[in-house]
Scaffold this active site. Structure first.
Site, mmCIF file in Angstrom:
data_model
loop_
_atom_site.group_PDB
_atom_site.id
_atom_site.type_symbol
_atom_site.label_atom_id
_atom_site.label_comp_id
_atom_site.label_asym_id
_atom_site.label_seq_id
_atom_site.Cartn_x
_atom_site.Cartn_y
_atom_site.Cartn_z
ATOM 1 N N LYS A 77 0.821 -1.213 0.000
ATOM 2 C CA LYS A 77 0.000 0.000 0.000
ATOM 3 C C LYS A 77 0.856 1.265 0.000
ATOM 4 O O LYS A 77 0.394 2.334 -0.375
ATOM 5 C CB LYS A 77 -0.960 -0.009 1.189
ATOM 6 C CG LYS A 77 -2.019 -1.101 1.056
ATOM 7 C CD LYS A 77 -3.052 -1.042 2.160
ATOM 8 C CE LYS A 77 -4.171 -2.037 1.931
ATOM 9 N NZ LYS A 77 -3.739 -3.449 2.150
HETATM 10 C C1 LIG Z 1 -4.401 -4.556 1.541
HETATM 11 C C2 LIG Z 1 -3.618 -5.814 1.424
HETATM 12 C C3 LIG Z 1 -4.000 -6.845 0.528
HETATM 13 C C4 LIG Z 1 -5.259 -6.774 -0.307
HETATM 14 O O1 LIG Z 1 -5.178 -5.781 -1.298
HETATM 15 P P1 LIG Z 1 -6.503 -5.282 -2.062
HETATM 16 O O2 LIG Z 1 -6.044 -4.191 -2.955
HETATM 17 O O3 LIG Z 1 -7.435 -4.821 -0.993
HETATM 18 O O4 LIG Z 1 -7.041 -6.438 -2.810
HETATM 19 C C5 LIG Z 1 -3.182 -7.957 0.439
HETATM 20 N N1 LIG Z 1 -2.072 -8.081 1.183
HETATM 21 C C6 LIG Z 1 -1.666 -7.127 2.046
HETATM 22 C C7 LIG Z 1 -0.433 -7.344 2.847
HETATM 23 C C8 LIG Z 1 -2.422 -5.960 2.192
HETATM 24 O O5 LIG Z 1 -2.025 -5.014 3.051
#
Ligand SMILES: *Cc1c(COP(=O)(O)O)cnc(C)c1O
Length: 477
Positions: A115
């Site tokens: 993210k």
């Molecule tokens: C947020 C997150 C996901 C999922 O991502 P999306 O875009 O919501 O599908 C997967 N793995 C980790 C470590 C995350 O922080």
């Protein structure tokens, strides 16, 4: 050349510019903003990007959408380069070879999860838009977190001029590392608030605040959740980058590249879908879920039916509905806003959305899917550690399990590694004991001073807290 414009999936807003959709987040008709056109990248142009660094590829991708009428080219480049400079790895998101397939490591940013890629950029875009007159120069970002989003938002927004960032989390219900990543940030514009309640309560408090128009306008509320268009756009960049790295290998130079993406809110994988729409030679896109498998049920049976959330060892994918999925459904129904709005409104009432026949076939040609439960996930973590000397986090392991289930293990398969394993020691310890030494940035968190507030689980208290905090911040200027 004009920038791409945006409309709501539910038909209530049209022809909006990039600045507006980034500052607004959600459309007024509760739909999501989608681009009116998808710029394409021809093979020749793509080849001309081969020798570029990650930040330069990212600038190329973003500038397909964002032109001078929105952000001057120099400024765009500055925003992207500063965002990438927050990463520890010189390639920002390196592609590595493991066990006969590829892994795209997205966790070298400040909070050790993918993210960061998008939230670093979003923070810099916010700052630029506020500096140049949006919103009267001020924004109060309010978010709820059960883990990764909160810390990535905090690191994206810390110290940004004009921005205050308020993150609500359920007291005692986020992991020690995740709580520490949030509460050890010292910048005065960051406010972590522990709520006596669950993650759902926190989300309701955020929704309640956005649904109070007077409050929303008075404090100039903004959102950073995964539906913000800027986050999806920023994530498209690493599909282009990783495609170039895999096709650097002579034997794969004409191959289509496949991706397996651990999925919760459908943001990360949607970016891959959009990259393919832009002409990137992507073959399969695999939606990989944990026990919270509403998306897997959709792509196998056509049933997008809401169920209770199950608590798993990959908590960042513990969702019961996927907030970005509406963008894909919009595409699936041929950009028909009335049809989409009717489907979503029906889903909101019945908690069920079903597709059959041609629509289901179309969905299945767009995506494959697989589900990995706890024991499958732990098996992958254990086996990769023992056989390949590679340790991964439980989310990444869900994506890797998927490629064995769909029989797609080969050199053109890229598994997205979404977090560093050091963030999830309790889960990884179930497969690997003793644990590898954690990175120093995570190990030292327990010794740093923390700063947080507490607030009762009630809308009025949270709103009063925010108004008081904002008044104090304005007075101290
Ligand atoms: C947020 C997150 C996901 C999922 O991502 P999306 O875009 O919501 O599908 C997967 N793995 C980790 C470590 C995350 O922080």
């Amino acid at each position: 050349m004009k920038s791409v414009t945006y409309s709501s999936t539910r038909g209530g807003q049209h022809n909006l510019d990039f600045r507006t959709v980034v500052m607004t987040g959600l459309a007024h008709d509760r739909g999501l903003f989608v681009p009116d056109t998808f710029p394409t990248v021809e093979k020749e142009e793509l080849e001309s990007w081969r020798s570029l660094s990650f930040p330069d590829v990212a600038v190329k991708v973003l500038s397909k959408y964002v032109k001078e009428d929105q952000v001057p080219a120099e400024k765009l480049e500055d925003i992207v380069k500063r965002s990438c400079a927050a990463f520890r790895h010189e390639e920002v998101t390196p592609v590595i070879d493991v066990a006969g397939h590829k892994v795209l490591e997205l966790f070298h940013g400040p909070t050790f999860a993918f993210k960061d890629v998008a939230l670093q950029m979003l923070g810099n875009f916010f700052e630029y838009f506020l500096e140049t007159g949006s919103n009267g120069g001020r924004l109060a970002v309010l978010g709820a977190t059960s883990g990764d989003t909160g810390s990535a938002a905090i690191y994206g927004l810390r110290g940004k001029k004009g921005v205050d960032c308020i993150i609500l989390f359920p007291k005692g219900r986020v992991s020690a590392i995740q709580e520490r990543q949030m509460t050890t940030v010292e910048d005065e514009n960051i406010h972590c608030v522990a709520i006596e309640g669950t993650f759902d309560d926190c989300q309701d408090l955020v929704k309640g605040s956005f649904n109070s128009p007077e409050f929303r306008d008075r404090v100039k509320l903004g959102a950073v959740n995964s539906i913000n268009w800027c986050r999806v756009l920023a994530q498209i960049t690493y599909y282009f980058w990783s495609y170039l790295r895999v096709t650097d290998q002579e034997e794969h130079k004409d191959s289509k590249i496949k991706y397996s993406v651990p999925t919760g809110n459908f943001g990360d994988i949607l970016a891959g879908f959009y990259a393919r729409k832009m002409g990137l030679p992507i073959g399969k896109l695999i939606v990989a879920t944990n026990e919270n498998d509403i998306l897997h049920r959709f792509f196998t049976k056509g049933e997008y039916h809401r169920e209770e959330i199950a608590k798993t060892i990959s908590p960042s994918m513990d969702i019961c509905v996927s907030s970005n999925f509406e963008r894909y459904l919009f595409n699936l129904v041929g950009n028909d806003t009335s049809k989409l709005a009717a489907m979503m409104e029906d889903f909101e009432i019945t908690k069920k959305l079903t597709v059959t026949g041609e629509l289901l076939e179309k969905a299945q040609s767009d995506f494959s899917s697989a589900r990995a439960d706890t024991s499958m996930t732990l098996d992958i973590i254990r086996e990769y550690n023992e056989t390949h000397n590679y340790v991964m986090c439980p989310h990444t392991a869900v994506g890797v399990s998927a490629i064995y289930q769909t029989k797609d293990v080969d050199e053109t398969m890229v598994c997205l590694a979404t977090a560093h394993e050091g963030k999830f020691p309790d889960a990884v310890k179930m497969a690997i004991d003793p644990l590898p030494t954690p990175p120093p940035q995570l190990a030292c968190l327990l010794d740093l001073p923390t700063r947080l507030s507490e607030c009762p689980n009630d809308l009025k208290s949270v709103q009063d807290f925010m108004e008081k905090m904002i008044a104090e911040r304005l007075a101290s200027k």
